[in-house]
Structure formats: C-alpha cells, structure tokens
Design an enzyme around this catalytic site. Structure first.
Site, PDB file in Angstrom:
ATOM      1  N   GLU A 494       0.705  -1.213  -0.098  1.00 40.84           N
ATOM      2  CA  GLU A 494      -0.046  -0.081  -0.026  1.00 40.84           C
ATOM      3  C   GLU A 494       0.862   1.263   0.061  1.00 40.84           C
ATOM      4  OE1 GLU A 494      -2.815  -0.169   3.060  1.00 40.84           O
ATOM      5  OE2 GLU A 494      -4.125  -1.681   2.160  1.00 40.84           O
ATOM      6  N   GLU A 599      -6.517  -7.747   0.301  1.00 44.57           N
ATOM      7  CA  GLU A 599      -7.296  -7.435   1.437  1.00 44.57           C
ATOM      8  C   GLU A 599      -8.684  -7.180   1.188  1.00 44.57           C
ATOM      9  OE1 GLU A 599      -5.480  -4.263   3.991  1.00 44.57           O
ATOM     10  OE2 GLU A 599      -3.195  -5.154   3.686  1.00 44.57           O
TER      11      GLU A 599
END
Length: 860
Positions: A494, A599
């Site tokens: 991320e 995720e």
C-alpha cells in the site's frame, strides 16, 4: 470463470457496475471530485488522528487538513518457546526439529552482515538470547495476547515441561553413587540377583506391553497419530521399540502424514485432532523437513504440484497483527502499553515499542509466541482455504540506530510460519508490509505520520534501504527449500500513490521487479509470482504498466467503509460486492492479467474499536472528525456480534460470499482479532474470519460462494474463461520483454518527486553502496537419531545475479530524520547528494567481490 478442467467451478457472469459507482474497477468514492483533498481517494482509508507519533516536523502528509488513514491489517495460544535460544528442551535426548539453534538478533555469532551496515556501533548480544523464561523482565508476567482458546490447548512451555522430564533424565541413580551407602556386598549371591532381575524384567515387559496396547488402541480410535518431535504417544526409545524383553508387538512408527481425524502433536508437546473435512492431508517428516506433499484440500494442488493461475483459485486470509502489530487487531496489547513516558500514546508499533521500554523483548516475543500458532494454520486449511498472506516488517531483517522496534525476532516466527504452511499444504503470499520512512503514513507502516519514502528530503535514501530488504527477501525465498511454499511476493504494501505520485511509485516498482527477477531468473518455475499494489489509484490506472513483465500480478484492497457511509441496512447492501467488483475483476483478468484482492473484509460500515485509528471514532455514528452531521446510526449493535439476529447474520453471509465470488483470488483481512480489556472483549467482528466461521457470517466452505454474483438479479454476462490473453503474464513466451519506452518512463532513481523538482533531485541525501548485504538464516533441522543437521539453504539463492554492495550511511555524515523530513527544505550539502552509485541495481555487473553468504549447515 475457471476453465473446463475445473467443472465444479462455474463461470462468473457478473453485473457491470451501476451508475452509483463512478468506475467499474474499484469502490465508489462519493468524494471523487476532490480526491485526496483529505487523503480520501477511492478505496482509501482515511481517518483523523487523536495522538500522533512524536514528531517535531509533523504536518500530516505535508498539507493542511490532511487526515491519517489506517489500513486494516489484527491474540491466542501458547506455542513453542523451546525454539528460542536459551530455553531448555523437553528431555535430555530431545531433538529440536525447528530452529532451536538459530540465534536471534546478534546472539552468539551476530547478524550476518548487519553490523557493517549499521550507522554506529555494533550490537551486543540479543536480550532474547539471554533469557529462557516467558516472564523475563516482565514483573507481573501477564499474558499480553489472550483468547478463549488458551485453555483449550492445554499448552505448556518446554521450560515447564522440562521440570520432572529433562531433570529426570539427568538424575544420577542411587546405585551409581560412590558414597558407600549402596556399595555391593562382598559375598556374591548371583542366583538371588538373577531371580530379582528376571522378575523385574517380567514386570517391565508387562508394563510396556500394556502401554503399547493402550497407545495402539488410542491411535486406532483417532485414525493416526503424529508428533513434531519424531516420537509417538507410546514413548518408544529412539529405535522405536519398547524397553525390556517383551513379546508385545513393536509399535508402529510415528506417522508423518494424516488426514481428517488424525492426532497431531505440536512442537511443545500439546496435541489436537486434525478436523479438515475437505480431504486435506498434512505432512511432516522430521527426516525430510522439506517434503512438499501436503495438500490443503482436494481442489488445491499439493505444494509439490504446479499451481496454475486462471485454473486454481487463491482462497486466502491474512495473519495481520502478528508480525506487524496494529491497534485494532491486537487491542489488548496496545491497551496495556497505551500510555508511556513523555505523554506518548501507543498508536503504532513505533510508539508501542517506546512505551514497552525495557520490556520490549519479553512483551513482543510473547505476542509473537501466542497470537498465532501452529493450530491456526491447521484451522486455516480446515476452513477450506489454501493461501496465507503474511505481513512482514523491515525490522524482521534489521534496525538502524534510532528505530525502537524489536529487531529480528519476528523473522524466527516467519520461519515457523513457513514450516506450518508446508505441513498443512498452504501457500504463502509474502507481504513486505512496512519499509523505512513509511510508504503511506499509516500506523501499519511502522510509524504513523508523514510519508518519507519516495517523498521529501529522505525519500530517496529510505527507498534505497527498502530495495536492499527486498533483495534480501528475494534471495531467501527463491531458494529451492522455500520456493514451493512462498509462491507470491508482494514486495511493498500500500504505497500511497495519491500523495507520492504514480511516476515515482512506478519507478520503484520497476526497480524492485528488476532486482527480484535478476535473482530468480525468468519464466514459470523461476521464483515466485510478484504482485504490486494499485496505490489506491484504481486498478484501471495500471492496465498499461510494464506489458511483457514476467509474472507480475496486480493487487487491490477492496473495502467499502473508509468513505461516506452507505444508507440502508446490511440486507440492503449485501449485493454491493457483486455489483462493484465482479465485472471489474473479469475485465482486469482479460485486460491486464493475474490480479488478486490482497485485503478485504466483511465490514459494511466503519464501526469498531480503533478501526479508523486510535481515538478517531467512526463515521457511521458521527464520532469521526467531520461526520457529526452525517451519522447513519449507532455502532452499539455492530460492535457486539452477540446482538446480531439470524437475518443480520444471513445478510452478512451473503455480503461475504458475494465478495469471495466477485474478487475470485482473495485474502481476507484478517484471520483473527485479539481480545480487548474493555467491556466488549471480542471487538471488531467484521474483521475476524475465525469468529465469523464459528458464528455463521463466513462460509464454512469457500466454494459456497461460486455463482453468487451470477444468480444476483440483473446480472449481465461478463465472464473470464480462465486463460489469460498473453503467455508472458504467467511466465510463458514473451516473459520479461518490457518495451524500452516503458522502462525509460520509469527510471531509477526517478526524475522527480511530487515535492522535489527534477533540478533538486541531485541535492537529496543518499546512502552509499559500500556495506555488506544481509543474508537471512534458515531454521535448524536435526536428523533423527543424529547430531547432523539437514541443510536449510544458505540464505542467498543467486550470488551471480548481483555483485553490488548494500546501502549504508556515509561515515561521519549526519542525515535528516528518517520519519520527519518530508517538509524540510532541500539541503545544500546533504550526505551523498549527487552520488553516482558504483553498481546500479538494475545492471548485472561484476565490479566488486561479492560478500560470502551464510555457510549452509553440514548436510547429511
């Protein structure tokens, strides 16, 4: 849709995204017209911070009004302290089959290469290597990570088990004493002693026979038995036979494999029954610790067999909060150390480590030891899953001065995770979750605050360190001992491309790709698949990135809650996953190639303890900054799953199944949530896969989800047949044929940063490539009945691939702070400014002698 070779998996026919979603390829963002005005980009988790990490330069991401964003990433049983140095074995002849001789941090011989990289003095011996009890430096000796499962396992540490076990082995028998009290008589009565001996042997034989009989009967009732330490429940000698002269049958050898109903003995001696209903098979052979014949379930290839993307589906979970802690995943740990000296509040692992102080080693080690254990990996396989995403921080490799994290200890638990995944047939998606400087400014990056990776004064230097750690990990996981298990490598988690910018992030991605593929080689079977995150720009922004790249998957993290909340009930919103993501996933498969959802969760609102960050509140109930007039309702019901009725659970089950079907290759965030000391002891149920399995909002068989989106009303045809459009996408013809125009578009170092102009890049501080690369150790496996060790690899797969040295600070130079230099002015005389590195990472040059890797153990 899977190809015809998997008839049990019907094709997907999802609905194209409705008008309510501005882009068919990622979650809608009601604030899309002002994206990133407050770091609230599409699919981006934004939150305000009550207490920041202490930072003298803290200006959130360099702009007024910026908000911090947490990323979901989340305590349980005793496991195996005996694998840590200094802990006594269970018995005198115990054969530690896992890592018992692997030093932690600088224990014994120190960390290979690390002291030469360290900015100042070499480290001393690890505190962990100096203690052998759980409560070292922990005055109250409290459990830090707890769950209701502790009592179920009946675990005891080897140190406790050694009392009366190891001690008994070493006890000197009275008849061997030379104090005269048990000296033999002068007159020999051999006939009497012979009779006594015969009687004793008869009694021993009877006892052994009964013991073996009972053991065999118990084994029959439980299908089979197993033990991680190479002995079975009948307690035979090393030869596998009973003591004394007995006519009882020889007990069967310890099973090295089993299926449903078999009894498994863990490293600490505790046992459990393997309850995998999907024809999964576990395998653990102490004499062959790299046996890859385990199979998670009937529809997943064995580890020794080929995984085919497009045919095989990744049904996975994250083990978040374990090796990288997060407040909302392990709240009890953070609650204990919430307030520290100097008014520091624990909001991330940086501040948590500071607050732990001298108790850091003991506290963090117990967390690693108890939050996730072998039983969790067995349960993951038993849930019908086949993949585990394991977040790993850079401090698992090393720390530099000023970084408070516990160095290296988490690596030992990562090695355990590899062993456990191999045992139960699970594949690993290795996720480098935290890098120096913070790639996103969020708590799970290590330190919450500003972004100092590819951003600001220290952005380049921190990125250089990050590339070193990626190289170290790639060299380790490419070894044949680990490659069949670690089959996917997400080399950075991320990065906030909305702030850092796609050009800079893309340059880092390409450089990391080159480093890894120079190590592994090109084409299917050469090292793991790689994955890169979309940086929250949306997956369509990366469709044209690096065409021709060898096995490079696109990763997206799919959440619907880190934005304005949705009106309606969970029943009303249960169809959102299919509507938003199903068609987009197939489009991405057709257009880009392999893609995964690294995720996602069951959350349909942002309620929960610290979900948005410590002290930030929730949008749903209006307690989040700026949402006082946007509240949708109370969070009381959603924070406590015991208040949910069956219709609510059913709707949430549909929401989860729809997400599974839409995302196709996925990793739920996360496997479990630790307990809290607050009134609600099991918080954040939306994020707890294990809890959802138990109470019904998570499917007990992930295949239940197949066809959910196709059956949803109004769905139109948009299927993916399982065959990707170009062979290079899966390592076939054309792999690594990236057009020159693409490579030149993403140079290393990048031409500029979003806050550093091209003309100023040569003024940024840099490290120098004169250090010794770090080689990570493998576990220690000892051959049964021998002191010889079994080779676990050298830690360095391909020395010929890259001859450059590692980045270190220039001696005598003073660098700006690692985590708080984003908004400092560009210096005029920075250390390493304008430095031309002697060996460019993306080149294969043999200009310097390559450091010798860690020598492998003696092979048998």
């Amino acid at each position: 849709m899977a190809p015809s070779t998997k008839p049990s998996e019907p094709s997907y026919t999802p609905l194209a995204n409705p008008a309510g979603s501005p882009d068919p390829n990622y979650s809608p963002d009601p604030n899309s017209g002002n994206a990133y005005a407050a770091l609230g980009g599409r699919n981006l988790r934004d939150s305000s911070i009550l207490n920041l990490s202490p930072d003298p330069y803290s200006n959130p991401l360099g702009r007024p009004g910026s908000e911090y964003i947490p990323a979901p990433s989340i305590m349980t049983r005793d496991s195996t302290y005996g694998s840590l140095p200094g802990t006594p074995g269970l018995r005198g002849d115990n054969r530690q089959s896992w890592g018992s001789n692997v030093g932690l941090a600088a224990a014994a011989d120190g960390v290979v290469g690390s002291d030469l990289r360290r900015p100042s003095v070499p480290r001393g011996q690890s505190a962990l290597a100096q203690h052998s009890t759980l409560g070292w430096n922990n005055t109250d000796n409290e459990r830090l990570s707890v769950s209701d499962e502790d009592d179920e396992q009946g675990h005891i540490t080897p140190a406790v088990a050694a009392i009366g076990a190891g001690a008994a082995d070493d006890e000197k028998p009275r008849w061997a004493s030379n104090d005269g009290r048990y000296a033999p008589r002068k007159k020999s009565r051999k006939w009497l002693w012979a009779a006594v001996a015969a009687a004793l042997l008869a009694l021993i034989a009877l006892g052994v026979g009964l013991g073996i009989g009972l053991t065999r009967n118990r084994s029959n009732r439980n299908a089979s038995t197993s033990s991680a330490d190479g002995t079975n429940s009948g307690k035979p000698t090393k030869s596998g036979t009973g003591a004394g002269t007995s006519t009882s049958p020889t007990p069967t050898p310890t099973p090295t494999t089993g299926s449903f109903g078999s009894l498994i003995t863990m490293d600490d001696g505790s046992t459990f029954t393997y309850n995998n209903p999907f024809n999964g098979t576990w395998v653990w052979d102490e004499a062959n610790p790299f046996n890859n014949d385990a199979q998670a379930n009937s529809w997943t290839p064995k580890l020794s067999e080929e995984w085919v993307w497009g045919r095989d589906k990744a049904y996975g979970v994250n083990v978040g909060g374990w090796l990288v802690t997060e407040p909302f995943i392990v709240p009890g740990l953070y609650e204990k150390y919430f307030n520290g000296p100097n008014n520091i509040t624990a909001v991330d692992e940086y501040t948590l480590s500071l607050n732990m102080g001298e108790n850091l080693t003991a506290a963090m080690t117990e967390h690693y030891e108890t939050f996730i254990t072998e039983k969790d990996f067995a349960d993951i396989a038993a849930a019908g899953l086949n993949y585990v995403r394991i977040p790993l921080p850079f401090w698992a490799i090393e720390t530099w001065d000023g970084e408070p994290y516990l160095e290296r200890v988490s690596w030992q638990y990562f090695l355990k995770a590899i062993k456990w995944c191999r045992k139960y047939g699970l594949r690993i998606n290795l996720d480098l979750h935290s890098v120096p400087g913070s790639q996103n400014g969020w708590n799970h990056s290590g330190r919450q605050g500003t972004i100092n990776w590819m951003n600001g004064v220290m952005g380049l230097a921190n990125a250089e360190r990050s590339l070193d750690y990626i190289r170290t990990l790639a060299q380790f996981i490419a070894q044949p001992e680990y490659a069949p298990v670690i089959t996917l490598f997400g080399f950075i988690n991320e990065p906030n491309a909305g702030s850092v910018g796609k050009p800079a992030v893309g340059s880092f991605y390409l450089e990391a790709y080159k480093i890894i593929r120079q190590i592994t080689g090109i084409g299917a079977g050469n090292g793991p698949f790689l994955s890169f995150h979309d940086g929250f720009l949306g997956i369509t922004q990366w469709y044209d990135f690096l065409p021709g790249a060898d096995r490079l998957a696109l990763d997206q993290h799919s959440y619907i809650v880190f934005q304005d909340q949705h009106a309606g009930t969970v029943q009303d919103l249960s169809n959102i996953p299919c509507s938003w993501w199903a068609s987009a996933t197939n489009t991405t498969s057709e257009t880009y190639g392999v893609n995964v959802a690294g995720e996602w969760s069951a959350a349909w609102n942002d309620c929960g303890q610290w979900v948005n960050n410590v002290g930030s509140g929730s949008r749903y109930d209006g307690t989040y900054n700026g949402y006082a007039n946007k509240a949708m309702g109370s969070c009381d019901q959603w924070n406590d799953y015991t208040l949910w009725d069956q219709p609510t659970i059913d709707a949430l089950h549909h929401f989860v199944a729809g997400s599974m079907d839409a995302l196709q290759n996925y990793f739920f965030w996360t496997w479990k949530i630790g307990n809290s000391t607050n009134a609600i002891t099991q918080p954040n149920p939306f994020w707890n896969y294990q809890l959802g399995l138990e109470h019904g909002w998570i499917p007990t068989d992930p295949r239940e989800a197949i066809g959910i989106c196709a059956a949803q009303a109004g769905v139109t045809q948009n299927s993916f047949g399982g065959t990707y459009s170009s062979a290079y996408m899966t390592g076939g013809a054309g792999a690594n044929t990236i057009p020159a125009a693409q490579s030149s578009s993403y140079p290393w170092p990048p031409a500029s940063f979003t806050n550093v102009a091209a003309g100023e890049m040569d003024s940024l501080p840099q490290y120098t490539q004169t250090g010794t690369p770090i080689t990570m150790p493998g576990p220690t496996f000892t051959s049964p009945g021998s002191t010889a060790t079994i080779s676990a690899g050298s830690g360095w797969f391909n020395a010929a691939a890259d001859s450059r040295q590692a980045y270190v600070e220039i001696a005598g130079c003073s660098y700006p702070p690692e985590y708080s230099a984003a908004n400092l002015p560009i210096p005029t005389d920075a250390c390493g400014a304008g430095l031309t590195q002697p060996v460019k990472r993306s080149e294969l040059l043999e200009r310097a002698a390559f450091p010798q890797p860690t020598p492998p153990p003696v092979q048998i």
